[in-house]
Write a protein that holds these residues in place. Structure first.
Motif, PDB file in Angstrom:
ATOM      1  N   ASP A 163       0.828  -1.214   0.000  1.00 30.37           N
ATOM      2  CA  ASP A 163       0.000   0.000   0.000  1.00 30.37           C
ATOM      3  C   ASP A 163       0.858   1.258   0.000  1.00 30.37           C
ATOM      4  O   ASP A 163       0.528   2.247  -0.656  1.00 30.37           O
ATOM      5  N   PHE A 164       1.958   1.218   0.734  1.00 32.27           N
ATOM      6  CA  PHE A 164       2.841   2.388   0.800  1.00 32.27           C
ATOM      7  C   PHE A 164       3.549   2.595  -0.540  1.00 32.27           C
ATOM      8  O   PHE A 164       3.765   3.721  -0.968  1.00 32.27           O
ATOM      9  N   GLU A 166       2.307   1.787  -3.397  1.00 33.61           N
ATOM     10  CA  GLU A 166       1.288   2.340  -4.292  1.00 33.61           C
ATOM     11  C   GLU A 166       1.101   3.833  -4.036  1.00 33.61           C
ATOM     12  O   GLU A 166       0.951   4.631  -4.962  1.00 33.61           O
ATOM     13  N   LEU A 167       1.124   4.206  -2.771  1.00 36.26           N
ATOM     14  CA  LEU A 167       1.018   5.623  -2.404  1.00 36.26           C
ATOM     15  C   LEU A 167       2.144   6.427  -3.048  1.00 36.26           C
ATOM     16  O   LEU A 167       1.905   7.471  -3.664  1.00 36.26           O
ATOM     17  N   ALA A 168       3.366   5.921  -2.951  1.00 37.32           N
ATOM     18  CA  ALA A 168       4.517   6.598  -3.551  1.00 37.32           C
ATOM     19  C   ALA A 168       4.364   6.645  -5.072  1.00 37.32           C
ATOM     20  O   ALA A 168       4.720   7.631  -5.715  1.00 37.32           O
ATOM     21  N   HIS A 169       3.794   5.573  -5.615  1.00 39.28           N
ATOM     22  CA  HIS A 169       3.588   5.484  -7.054  1.00 39.28           C
ATOM     23  C   HIS A 169       2.612   6.558  -7.532  1.00 39.28           C
ATOM     24  O   HIS A 169       2.829   7.230  -8.543  1.00 39.28           O
ATOM     25  N   ILE A 182      10.716   4.408   1.990  1.00 40.77           N
ATOM     26  CA  ILE A 182       9.782   3.357   2.394  1.00 40.77           C
ATOM     27  C   ILE A 182      10.510   2.055   2.708  1.00 40.77           C
ATOM     28  O   ILE A 182      10.336   1.493   3.787  1.00 40.77           O
TER      29      ILE A 182
END
Lengths: 270, 263
Positions: A163-164, A166-169, A182
């Motif tokens: 999830d993290f 994906e957030l950075a993505h 991360i």
């Protein structure tokens, strides 16, 4: 709206009274051990079990003639060098094996094999390859510490939260920064426990290596004292090691860990 | 197919915050090897500064549609335009912000550092990041908790931090994937109210995905109702009720009831 009280956020340090109590308990434990030691030493010859006073004399002797600090420094230097090399190799390898599944699967069997090889075997090899030198001890520490660090870091990479990522993505964060912001913080607790284990192991095996293939250092002094049946000196060296490990653990590692991982919820509700 | 595409108004708005979805279809690969169609010919124009709800049962492709608008998923057919620019050539992704269903706060960062995370893609100086994060936290009423770690915050507060993180880049478009679905009803209603105030203040376009009819009715100017397998638009409903809206009022409740029958 403030659903959490300010005081709750800042009240993290244990109460002063509780800490004082703990110090008293530890001092009591030391006193009990000294007492038992002293009582036992009264019944056996001093070359089997020297009493506390005799060991203290030996300690002041090796401290006065300079051996204590010099040899302690030499051993610490070797352990430190081996440990730093193990970190420099183990940390990136752990991350690579964790990030690349195929590579990880391919190399996986090596780690348990390396972990089962006794440090005495590494020491034997080291003497063949490096002779009686600093490199022998450094090599043994390195071979013992590196698999431990790899294993722990590897485990850490498996816990990176998708999830993290994906957030950075979504934020269009470049891969290098995702690594730093991360991956690294996620791995850090795992690396830390691995490094701690590795340092402890490294310290112990360094003595084995020094008794076999060295002409200086604490391990060498231990063997020398044992050969000359100077049991009081053996005890003095041992005591020094114990005290030093305690100082490292309580004075550096524990506070560092408490600071680095202050974001973790405490296991038991205080 | 071509006729349907042609029916869409050709001149989409180039205003900042406007979104156009043109003839978008999307397939996913399945384990059996036969591609599964998740979106079928979606056409949608979203006016700048409006609030649009994408409503549907689970599995109707509404999250996929949101991901396509955000640019992290590319459709097999069709295209997206943001501010009148096609997604392929659009470079101002920083003005498009995405809020996830979970708060996704990094546990090792304090509140303010979590908000700053959204600004760490570029090369903004630390002091500016910090002052911007502080402003965003003030906006969501969390200025007293800048140094708290996520585990010290309640669910509602964590959701506010996630909102502040979405707002700190000063987006013209805010995309939300069931953002408040994990909160209790009372906190959720409060978040709705604050979100609308912020939307008025910052003049943002908001597109959010939900399966909660009341949430759609309370927040949105337009509700896009989707049907599943493959995901397609069943109806688009304009909501002209005056604000602030209360889900328990008769007019609102009636509308919610009508929408429910559409899903």
């Amino acid at each position: 709206m403030p659903e959490v009280l300010e005081s709750q956020i800042h009240a993290r340090a244990p109460a002063r009274g509780w800490r004082f109590n703990l110090v008293l308990q530890r001092l009591g434990l030391v006193a009990v051990i000294l007492l038992v030691w002293w009582l036992l030493s009264l019944r056996v010859p001093h070359y089997v079990l020297p009493g506390p006073a005799r060991v203290w004399d030996a300690l002041t002797l090796i401290s006065a003639n300079g051996n204590l600090w010099q040899d302690l420094g030499i051993t610490l230097g070797r352990v430190g060098t081996g440990f730093i090399l193990a970190t420099l190799v183990g940390l990136p390898l752990g991350i690579i094996f964790g990030a690349n599944k195929r590579l990880g699967e391919f190399f996986e069997p090596i780690i348990p094999v390396m972990n089962t090889v006794s440090s005495a075997i590494w020491a034997t090899f080291a003497i063949i390859w490096f002779g009686v030198s600093n490199a022998t001890t450094v090599f043994v520490v390195f071979m013992t510490a590196m698999p431990l660090i790899i294993t722990n870091v590897w485990q850490g990479t498996r816990t990176v939260n998708a999830d993290f990522i994906e957030l950075a993505h979504v934020l269009r964060m470049p891969a290098r920064r995702v690594m730093m912001k991360i991956y690294l913080p996620t791995i850090l607790p795992y690396f830390f426990s691995g490094a701690r284990l590795a340092f402890g192991f490294g310290w112990r095996v360094s003595l084995v290596a020094e008794t076999l293939g060295s002409s200086s250092g604490v391990g060498y002094r231990l063997r020398q004292a044992a050969d000359l049946i100077q049991t009081d000196q053996v005890f003095a060296w041992t005591l020094t090691l114990v005290v030093m490990m305690a100082i490292l653990e309580m004075g550096i590692l524990r506070p560092l860990e408490n600071y680095l991982f202050r974001w973790k919820k405490e296991a038991e509700g205080s | 197919m071509t006729a349907a595409t042609a029916a869409v108004p050709a001149a989409a708005s180039t205003e900042s915050g406007a979104i156009a979805v043109r003839g978008v279809s999307k397939w996913f690969n399945t384990a059996e090897g036969t591609p599964l169609q998740v979106l079928d010919n979606i056409n949608l124009t979203i006016a700048a500064q409006s609030v649009v709800a994408i409503l549907g049962a689970s599995g109707c492709g509404k999250s996929t549609l949101l991901n396509i608008i955000s640019g992290i998923v590319t459709p097999e057919r069709g295209e997206i335009c943001i501010n009148g620019i096609t997604a392929g050539r659009f470079s101002e992704w920083r003005s498009v912000s995405y809020m996830f269903q979970e708060d996704r706060l990094l546990p090792w960062r304090t509140t303010i550092k979590n908000v700053e995370f959204a600004l760490e893609t570029g090369n903004m100086p630390r002091s500016e990041r910090e002052s911007r994060a502080r402003d965003a936290l003030k906006l969501v009423g969390l200025e007293a908790f800048v140094d708290a770690f996520p585990y010290q915050l309640s669910g509602g507060m964590r959701s506010r931090v996630a909102l502040a993180r979405s707002l700190v880049q000063e987006p013209c478009i805010l995309l939300m994937d069931e953002p408040f679905s994990r909160l209790d009803a009372l906190t959720r209603a409060q978040m709705h109210e604050e979100l609308l105030q912020i939307q008025q203040l910052k003049k943002m376009t908001i597109v959010f995905v939900t399966h909660d009819v009341e949430e759609a009715v309370v927040l949105a100017d337009r509700v896009v109702v989707m049907a599943p397998r493959p995901g397609r638009i069943r109806d688009i409903v304009e909501i002209a009720l005056s604000r602030p809206r209360d889900a328990t009022e008769p007019a609102t409740a009636r509308l919610a009831h009508d929408l429910k029958s559409l899903i």
